[in-house]
Design a protein around this motif. Structure first.
Motif, PDB file in Angstrom:
ATOM      1  N   LEU A  66       0.839  -1.207   0.000  1.00 56.93           N
ATOM      2  CA  LEU A  66       0.000   0.000   0.000  1.00 56.93           C
ATOM      3  C   LEU A  66       0.871   1.254   0.000  1.00 56.93           C
ATOM      4  N   LYS A  67       1.964   1.201   0.745  1.00 54.03           N
ATOM      5  CA  LYS A  67       2.853   2.366   0.805  1.00 54.03           C
ATOM      6  C   LYS A  67       3.503   2.628  -0.548  1.00 54.03           C
ATOM      7  N   LYS A  68       3.868   1.529  -1.218  1.00 49.40           N
ATOM      8  CA  LYS A  68       4.549   1.668  -2.516  1.00 49.40           C
ATOM      9  C   LYS A  68       3.577   1.925  -3.666  1.00 49.40           C
ATOM     10  N   SER A  69       2.259   1.888  -3.377  1.00 52.22           N
ATOM     11  CA  SER A  69       1.273   1.912  -4.469  1.00 52.22           C
ATOM     12  C   SER A  69       1.233   3.234  -5.221  1.00 52.22           C
ATOM     13  N   GLY A  70       1.649   4.311  -4.568  1.00 55.39           N
ATOM     14  CA  GLY A  70       1.553   5.621  -5.208  1.00 55.39           C
ATOM     15  C   GLY A  70       0.134   6.148  -5.218  1.00 55.39           C
ATOM     16  N   GLU A  71      -0.788   5.392  -4.613  1.00 55.19           N
ATOM     17  CA  GLU A  71      -2.202   5.772  -4.569  1.00 55.19           C
ATOM     18  C   GLU A  71      -2.425   6.810  -3.468  1.00 55.19           C
ATOM     19  N   LYS A  72      -3.354   7.757  -3.709  1.00 58.67           N
ATOM     20  CA  LYS A  72      -3.694   8.727  -2.646  1.00 58.67           C
ATOM     21  C   LYS A  72      -4.883   8.191  -1.863  1.00 58.67           C
ATOM     22  N   PHE A  73      -4.639   7.790  -0.625  1.00 62.65           N
ATOM     23  CA  PHE A  73      -5.722   7.286   0.212  1.00 62.65           C
ATOM     24  C   PHE A  73      -6.199   8.367   1.174  1.00 62.65           C
ATOM     25  N   GLU A  74      -7.478   8.265   1.544  1.00 64.22           N
ATOM     26  CA  GLU A  74      -8.026   9.216   2.511  1.00 64.22           C
ATOM     27  C   GLU A  74      -7.418   8.976   3.899  1.00 64.22           C
ATOM     28  N   PHE A  75      -7.309   7.675   4.270  1.00 70.03           N
ATOM     29  CA  PHE A  75      -6.785   7.309   5.589  1.00 70.03           C
ATOM     30  C   PHE A  75      -5.315   6.922   5.487  1.00 70.03           C
ATOM     31  N   PRO A  76      -4.544   7.197   6.545  1.00 77.83           N
ATOM     32  CA  PRO A  76      -3.114   6.900   6.488  1.00 77.83           C
ATOM     33  C   PRO A  76      -2.821   5.394   6.452  1.00 77.83           C
ATOM     34  N   VAL A  77      -1.700   5.052   5.832  1.00 78.38           N
ATOM     35  CA  VAL A  77      -1.220   3.674   5.799  1.00 78.38           C
ATOM     36  C   VAL A  77       0.027   3.624   6.665  1.00 78.38           C
ATOM     37  N   GLU A  78      -0.045   2.890   7.742  1.00 71.84           N
ATOM     38  CA  GLU A  78       1.090   2.839   8.673  1.00 71.84           C
ATOM     39  C   GLU A  78       1.026   1.527   9.420  1.00 71.84           C
ATOM     40  N   TYR A  79       2.179   0.876   9.619  1.00 71.87           N
ATOM     41  CA  TYR A  79       2.195  -0.351  10.411  1.00 71.87           C
ATOM     42  C   TYR A  79       1.569  -0.046  11.775  1.00 71.87           C
ATOM     43  N   GLY A  80       0.615  -0.872  12.186  1.00 76.05           N
ATOM     44  CA  GLY A  80      -0.014  -0.655  13.489  1.00 76.05           C
ATOM     45  C   GLY A  80      -1.399  -0.036  13.383  1.00 76.05           C
ATOM     46  N   LEU A  81      -1.749   0.422  12.165  1.00 77.88           N
ATOM     47  CA  LEU A  81      -3.105   0.966  11.973  1.00 77.88           C
ATOM     48  C   LEU A  81      -3.966  -0.066  11.249  1.00 77.88           C
ATOM     49  N   ASN A  82      -5.263   0.030  11.491  1.00 77.58           N
ATOM     50  CA  ASN A  82      -6.189  -0.874  10.804  1.00 77.58           C
ATOM     51  C   ASN A  82      -6.232  -0.582   9.308  1.00 77.58           C
ATOM     52  N   LEU A  83      -6.469  -1.635   8.524  1.00 82.33           N
ATOM     53  CA  LEU A  83      -6.695  -1.410   7.095  1.00 82.33           C
ATOM     54  C   LEU A  83      -8.104  -0.850   6.939  1.00 82.33           C
ATOM     55  N   GLN A  84      -8.233   0.211   6.194  1.00 82.60           N
ATOM     56  CA  GLN A  84      -9.552   0.789   5.921  1.00 82.60           C
ATOM     57  C   GLN A  84     -10.109   0.146   4.658  1.00 82.60           C
ATOM     58  N   SER A  85     -11.396   0.346   4.472  1.00 84.94           N
ATOM     59  CA  SER A  85     -12.063  -0.231   3.309  1.00 84.94           C
ATOM     60  C   SER A  85     -11.366   0.137   1.990  1.00 84.94           C
ATOM     61  N   GLU A  86     -10.926   1.399   1.864  1.00 84.31           N
ATOM     62  CA  GLU A  86     -10.250   1.822   0.625  1.00 84.31           C
ATOM     63  C   GLU A  86      -8.941   1.034   0.417  1.00 84.31           C
ATOM     64  N   HIS A  87      -8.255   0.697   1.510  1.00 82.98           N
ATOM     65  CA  HIS A  87      -7.014  -0.076   1.397  1.00 82.98           C
ATOM     66  C   HIS A  87      -7.324  -1.513   0.979  1.00 82.98           C
ATOM     67  N   GLU A  88      -8.374  -2.063   1.629  1.00 88.87           N
ATOM     68  CA  GLU A  88      -8.758  -3.445   1.302  1.00 88.87           C
ATOM     69  C   GLU A  88      -9.141  -3.540  -0.163  1.00 88.87           C
ATOM     70  N   ARG A  89      -9.865  -2.547  -0.608  1.00 91.42           N
ATOM     71  CA  ARG A  89     -10.328  -2.605  -1.997  1.00 91.42           C
ATOM     72  C   ARG A  89      -9.188  -2.413  -2.986  1.00 91.42           C
ATOM     73  N   TRP A  90      -8.215  -1.584  -2.627  1.00 94.82           N
ATOM     74  CA  TRP A  90      -7.055  -1.438  -3.519  1.00 94.82           C
ATOM     75  C   TRP A  90      -6.331  -2.780  -3.647  1.00 94.82           C
ATOM     76  N   LEU A  91      -6.180  -3.474  -2.511  1.00 91.67           N
ATOM     77  CA  LEU A  91      -5.470  -4.760  -2.534  1.00 91.67           C
ATOM     78  C   LEU A  91      -6.174  -5.773  -3.442  1.00 91.67           C
ATOM     79  N   THR A  92      -7.489  -5.901  -3.289  1.00 94.15           N
ATOM     80  CA  THR A  92      -8.166  -6.952  -4.086  1.00 94.15           C
ATOM     81  C   THR A  92      -8.483  -6.479  -5.499  1.00 94.15           C
TER      82      THR A  92
END
Ligand code: 4AD
Ligand code: MG
Length: 445
Positions: free
Chosen positions: A299-325
């Motif tokens: 997610l960090k390397k994706s270059g995508e602009k997410f609304e919620f931060p991506v950081e080890y220790g934080l929950n994956l948000q729906s936007e992150h889950e959807r980017w992954l799948t």
């Protein structure tokens, strides 16, 4: 041919020269039955006044249809008018938006879309039982009223008969010892803890029932009352757990495609054109697996602009889950081994002392559909987890007993029934796959 008798509600009626065509539907299938009402019927003048929504009972002969669009039609010998509907009936022929239909949830099952959704819901429930029964799982009814907060998220609906205007008090606090159950009780958020007790006796069990969350998230994927399927297996680790989750998702997709072809055709035409290729993909391709740590890197390397931060220790948000799948793996993916800080007390601590054996199965279009884990079977580690989560192990004596007497590695998961239904139908709002949805601020009907 012998006369047959049918009953149902009129979808449309139109007059021709010597007869009237009635499209009748009784909800057993998407297809209507065309009824021919000849002007020789004794009550023909009443039949001509029938409008959409009226209930009738028809006796007549089923004959091969001359017209286009149907193989058979029913030539009426008798039409009994059971219940009239006037022209204020809100489900007229023209298409309605799901938002409008939500406001008439008591009538929407009479529409093609919702009739289909709820027939598929029924089949899906049956297929779930079939899946587990074929594999030797025992169905367990876990309680709806409970004293424990399984997920530890504090999203509980209190169950109480205390008089809110005049509660019993002790030391200036409400005295729940005087409440109905002589303790604080809630509607269950999950049957897992009780399912564990049964798995540690019957080896392979599952629950399938309503669960409740007082979570104030008004999203298209959250309901305050939803159904969950929770298998629990003794002598099973995280890998076996992930295998079962993937197997059931595939099985259910396959079952619905086989057994509800008309409904699936309607969904792919009117709800989501991408549905058939997406489901093909699910059946044909192996699911992917990735650790939480790898997922964060991706997610960090994706270059995508997410609304919620991506950081080890934080929950994956729906936007992150959807980017992954949807964007990265382009298929269902199971993320596992999450940081212990963001997961409940019952998950098994990994040897790295940082992560627990949690897993979330994510699917395109929805995100998390399954959440599960291997459970902490070591008494001392479990008690330590509880203290870390500010829980008192003494309150969970029965649960810790399972680790005192014949403890075994065991694992399970929760599959969100409505989310699974959304996934197979392509319906994008959870409110449209529940007969009468309960969401924050809304419990009509
Ligand atoms: O991830 P969750 O919270 O896991 C548990 O409750 C575990 N005790 C399950 C277990 O291991 N036996 O919930 C499981 C699933 C989610 O993946 C999601 O599909 C669904 O339940 N879910 C909801 N569905 C609709 N509305 C909500 N508010 C939901 N919360 C969870
Ligand atoms: Mg979860």
């Amino acid at each position: 041919m012998d006369a047959i008798q049918v009953q149902g509600w009129i979808r449309t009626r139109r007059d021709s020269k010597d007869f009237s065509f009635v499209e009748l539907n009784d909800g057993s299938s998407l297809k209507n039955l065309q009824v021919i009402a000849r002007n020789s019927l004794p009550n023909y003048s009443d039949v001509q006044k029938l409008t959409t929504g009226a209930a009738i009972c028809v006796r007549g002969a089923l004959v091969a249809s001359q017209g286009k669009g149907q193989k058979w039609e029913l030539v009426a010998e008798n039409i009994e008018i059971v219940g009239l509907a006037d022209d204020s009936y809100p489900l007229q022929k023209k298409g309605h938006t799901p938002e409008f239909l939500r406001e008439i949830a008591h009538l929407r099952p009479r529409s093609n879309l919702f009739g289909s959704v709820f027939r598929v819901r029924s089949r899906l429930a049956f297929a779930i039982h079939k899946f587990f029964q074929e594999r030797g799982f025992v169905y367990v009814h876990t309680p709806i009223i409970t004293g424990s907060d399984c997920e530890g998220a504090g999203e509980l609906f209190r169950v109480s008969t205390i008089d809110l205007k005049n509660p019993p008090r002790k030391d200036n606090e409400i005295d729940y010892a005087k409440d109905f159950f002589a303790r604080q009780t809630y509607l269950t958020v999950s049957g897992q803890l009780e399912a564990e007790a049964f798995a540690c006796a019957l080896s392979k069990v599952y629950t399938f029932g309503p669960t409740f969350r007082a979570e104030n998230s008004n999203t298209s994927r959250h309901a305050s009352e939803f159904w969950m399927i929770e298998p629990e297996m003794a002598f099973c680790d995280l890998n076996g757990d992930m295998d079962l989750a993937e197997e059931i998702v595939k099985y259910l997709v396959h079952d619905i495609r086989e057994n509800c072809p008309d409904e699936m055709e309607l969904f792919s035409k009117f709800v989501d054109k991408e549905l058939p290729p997406r489901l093909d993909f699910v059946l044909e391709r192996p699911f992917q697996r990735t650790t939480y740590t790898e997922a964060i890197e991706l997610l960090k390397k994706s270059g995508e602009k997410f609304e919620f931060p991506v950081e080890y220790g934080l929950n994956l948000q729906s936007e992150h889950e959807r980017w992954l799948t949807e964007k990265h793996f382009r298929c269902p993916v199971t993320v596992f081994n999450f940081p212990k800080e963001i997961k409940p007390f019952y998950m098994r601590l990994n040897d790295d002392n940082k992560t627990v054996t949690a897993m979330d199965l994510l699917v395109p279009g929805i995100g998390e559909i399954v959440g599960g884990s291997q459970r902490e079977e070591r008494l001392d580690v479990l008690q330590e987890n509880m203290r870390r989560h500010k829980m008192d192990p003494a309150d969970y004596k029965w649960y810790t007993d399972l680790r005192r007497y014949g403890t075994v590695p065991h694992a399970g998961f929760g599959l969100g029934f409505e989310r699974m239904l959304m996934f197979v139908t392509g319906v994008s709002n959870i409110r449209d796959v529940i007969p009468f949805a309960r969401t924050p601020g809304s419990a009509e009907f």
